[in-house]
Enzyme design. Structure first.
Site, short mmCIF file in Angstrom:
data_model
loop_
_atom_site.label_atom_id
_atom_site.label_comp_id
_atom_site.label_asym_id
_atom_site.label_seq_id
_atom_site.Cartn_x
_atom_site.Cartn_y
_atom_site.Cartn_z
N GLN A 68 -14.16 -44.42 11.38
CA GLN A 68 -14.08 -43.01 11.00
C GLN A 68 -14.05 -42.07 12.20
O GLN A 68 -13.95 -40.86 12.05
CB GLN A 68 -15.28 -42.65 10.11
CG GLN A 68 -15.36 -43.45 8.82
CD GLN A 68 -14.33 -43.03 7.78
OE1 GLN A 68 -13.73 -41.95 7.89
NE2 GLN A 68 -14.11 -43.86 6.80
N SER A 124 -9.59 -49.80 11.72
CA SER A 124 -8.82 -50.11 10.50
C SER A 124 -7.53 -49.30 10.49
O SER A 124 -7.55 -48.10 10.77
CB SER A 124 -9.68 -49.74 9.29
OG SER A 124 -8.94 -49.94 8.12
N HIS A 127 -5.61 -48.30 7.93
CA HIS A 127 -5.33 -47.30 6.89
C HIS A 127 -6.14 -46.02 7.00
O HIS A 127 -5.97 -45.10 6.21
CB HIS A 127 -5.45 -47.93 5.49
CG HIS A 127 -6.83 -48.25 5.04
ND1 HIS A 127 -7.47 -47.52 4.09
CD2 HIS A 127 -7.68 -49.25 5.39
CE1 HIS A 127 -8.67 -48.06 3.86
NE2 HIS A 127 -8.82 -49.11 4.64
N THR A 138 -1.52 -66.71 10.19
CA THR A 138 -0.24 -66.14 10.65
C THR A 138 -0.36 -64.62 10.74
O THR A 138 -0.89 -63.98 9.82
CB THR A 138 0.89 -66.51 9.66
OG1 THR A 138 0.95 -67.93 9.62
CG2 THR A 138 2.23 -65.93 10.10
N CYS A 163 -21.77 -45.81 -4.55
CA CYS A 163 -21.31 -46.55 -3.38
C CYS A 163 -19.96 -47.18 -3.70
O CYS A 163 -19.44 -47.07 -4.79
CB CYS A 163 -22.33 -47.57 -2.94
SG CYS A 163 -22.48 -48.95 -4.05
N1 PLP Z 1 -16.23 -49.30 8.23
C1 PLP Z 1 -16.17 -48.00 7.85
C2 PLP Z 1 -17.03 -47.01 8.57
C3 PLP Z 1 -15.34 -47.61 6.80
O1 PLP Z 1 -15.31 -46.33 6.45
C4 PLP Z 1 -14.56 -48.59 6.15
C5 PLP Z 1 -13.72 -48.22 5.00
O2 PLP Z 1 -14.09 -47.43 4.17
C6 PLP Z 1 -14.64 -49.91 6.60
C7 PLP Z 1 -15.49 -50.24 7.63
C8 PLP Z 1 -13.82 -51.00 5.97
O3 PLP Z 1 -12.50 -50.92 6.42
P1 PLP Z 1 -11.33 -51.78 5.72
O4 PLP Z 1 -10.96 -51.02 4.48
O5 PLP Z 1 -10.23 -51.80 6.73
O6 PLP Z 1 -11.86 -53.12 5.44
#
Ligand code: PLP
Length: 407
Positions: A203, A223, A225, A261, A350
């Site tokens: 974040q 991440s 996305h 892969t 959550c």
């Molecule tokens: N860590 C944090 C702080 C996140 O906000 C998120 C996703 O909401 C994740 C890890 C998990 O990421 P991913 O969706 O790529 O597994």
């Protein structure tokens, strides 16, 4: 027109990122493990992405490990490190420090290790969501091998003091090594183990400095996305020399750390998204997004009574505005806003959709009933002033109506 204010959950893939990924689904479809020209074309795409991410984090390209996302990166960082250390000495009793407000990928991994005999300290946080640096210092023990603290919190947006934590760990590691070197080689025994520093920067990366050298970070999760890239792709930065054992075996990819892969289009997309982050110009982008977020905050506080802002804007990412609207269920607000075409997230339930209030809010000392009345607005680079003004107009009558219906 629909309004999206849930950028912390996921972001739209940038058009230029889609364009970069596209050829890797069709013409350039080779398996990067293949030696022929099709494979080598895919390798080129992967190598470029590795460079793009290494540039963003200020590390070497060979320190980037591609994963399926930050959940996997967090698991690999924590379990992989402990597994590697236990391989050297299976009877050692190790200690991990983390915080009470981590993502469940960190908390559940630590809980599993705890069941296997690893000691874990969960640092409390203050009202603003920040850990206390002195508390962290005090909790470090001789057998502490890992400190895992998230960079920015996904729910309220608070930014943890990562640079300070990195400096403290580095100082302790240097001191331990110096003391060991001062003992005569005959009697000094094994070199002292280091304390490794992991941060979940999912974040934070859009908004703050994630230079791993500057922050003394050993392991960092990202991440795709959350940075206008594709879903199902992530990165674990592993500083060269950090012991890490693979959790899944089979293909010997990624220097034997992560078999499977490679997701070439995803990797190309993640690299392309990383290259869009203007790390030298965070301040300007942050100002624009924070300006819109502040407009939303002022508009809501002015027009709606009995509302609490749970995000401390002085220490948070510019994207977050987390509120509790007293006397109303967060889910009811979310559904009412969705019917008006506005997408937000509840601040209480959550990720699993359970009705338990968020562990983050409870750790910040927020009462259960207040946590249940929460809504998280998260803005992104496409959010406009017009959209914010529409929310400010639509939200007050919704809250008024829901309050009039509340028992
Ligand atoms: N860590 C944090 C702080 C996140 O906000 C998120 C996703 O909401 C994740 C890890 C998990 O990421 P991913 O969706 O790529 O597994």
């Amino acid at each position: 027109m629909k309004i999206y204010l849930d950028y912390s959950a996921t972001t739209p893939v940038d058009k230029s990122v889609v364009k970069a990924m596209f050829p890797y689904y069709s013409n350039k479809f080779g398996n990067p493990s293949s030696l022929h020209s099709f494979g080598q074309e895919a390798v080129k795409g992967v190598d470029r992405a590795r460079e793009q991410i290494a540039w963003l984090l200020n590390c070497q390209a060979n320190e980037i490990v591609f994963t399926s996302g930050a959940t996997e990166s967090d698991n690999l960082a924590i379990k992989g490190l402990i597994k590697a250390l236990l391989k050297k000495d299976k009877n050692k009793k190790y200690h991990i420090i983390t915080s009470a407000i981590e993502h469940s990928a960190v908390l559940e991994t630590c809980a599993e290790l705890e069941r296997e005999g690893i000691e874990v300290t969960y640092l409390p946080v203050g009202k603003n969501g920040l850990i206390d640096i002195n508390g962290l210092k005090k909790s470090i023990k001789n057998n502490t091998v890992l400190i895992s603290i998230m960079y920015a919190n996904s729910e309220v947006g608070c930014i943890e003091p990562i640079n300070d934590i990195g400096k403290i760990i580095n100082k302790i590691n240097e001191k331990r090594l110096k003391e060991w070197k001062n003992i005569s080689p005959k009697s000094r025994g094994d070199k002292p183990h280091e304390i490794y520093f992991h941060t979940d920067a999912v974040q934070a990366i859009n908004y703050v400095n994630c230079d791993v050298k500057y922050n003394f970070i050993d392991l960092l999760s990202l991440s795709g996305h959350k940075i206008y890239g594709p879903k199902g792709i992530g990165v674990l930065y592993v500083r060269s020399g950090v012991p890490l054992s693979a959790l899944q075996l089979g293909g010997h990819h990624e220097n034997n750390i992560r078999s499977g892969t490679l997701n070439v289009p995803g990797i190309v997309g993640l690299g392309s998204a990383a290259s869009l982050i203007n790390k030298s110009n965070h301040v300007n982008i942050n100002k624009i997004i924070a300006g819109r977020r502040d407009r939303l905050v002022v508009g809501i506080i002015k027009n709606i009574p009995e509302v609490i802002l749970n995000t401390d804007r002085s220490i948070s990412t510019p994207s977050h505005a987390h509120f509790s609207f007293l006397g109303v269920e967060g889910e009811s607000i979310l559904i009412s806003l969705d019917l008006e075409g506005i997408a937000v997230s509840t601040g209480s339930a959550c990720a699993s959709g359970s009705l338990k209030p968020s562990h983050v809010l409870l750790a910040m000392g927020i009462k259960e009933e207040v946590a249940h009345s929460s809504i998280r607005f998260t803005l992104g680079k496409n959010t406009t002033i017009g959209e914010i003004d529409k929310v400010i107009k639509i939200l007050p009558p919704i809250i008024k109506r829901l309050r009039s219906m509340a028992p």
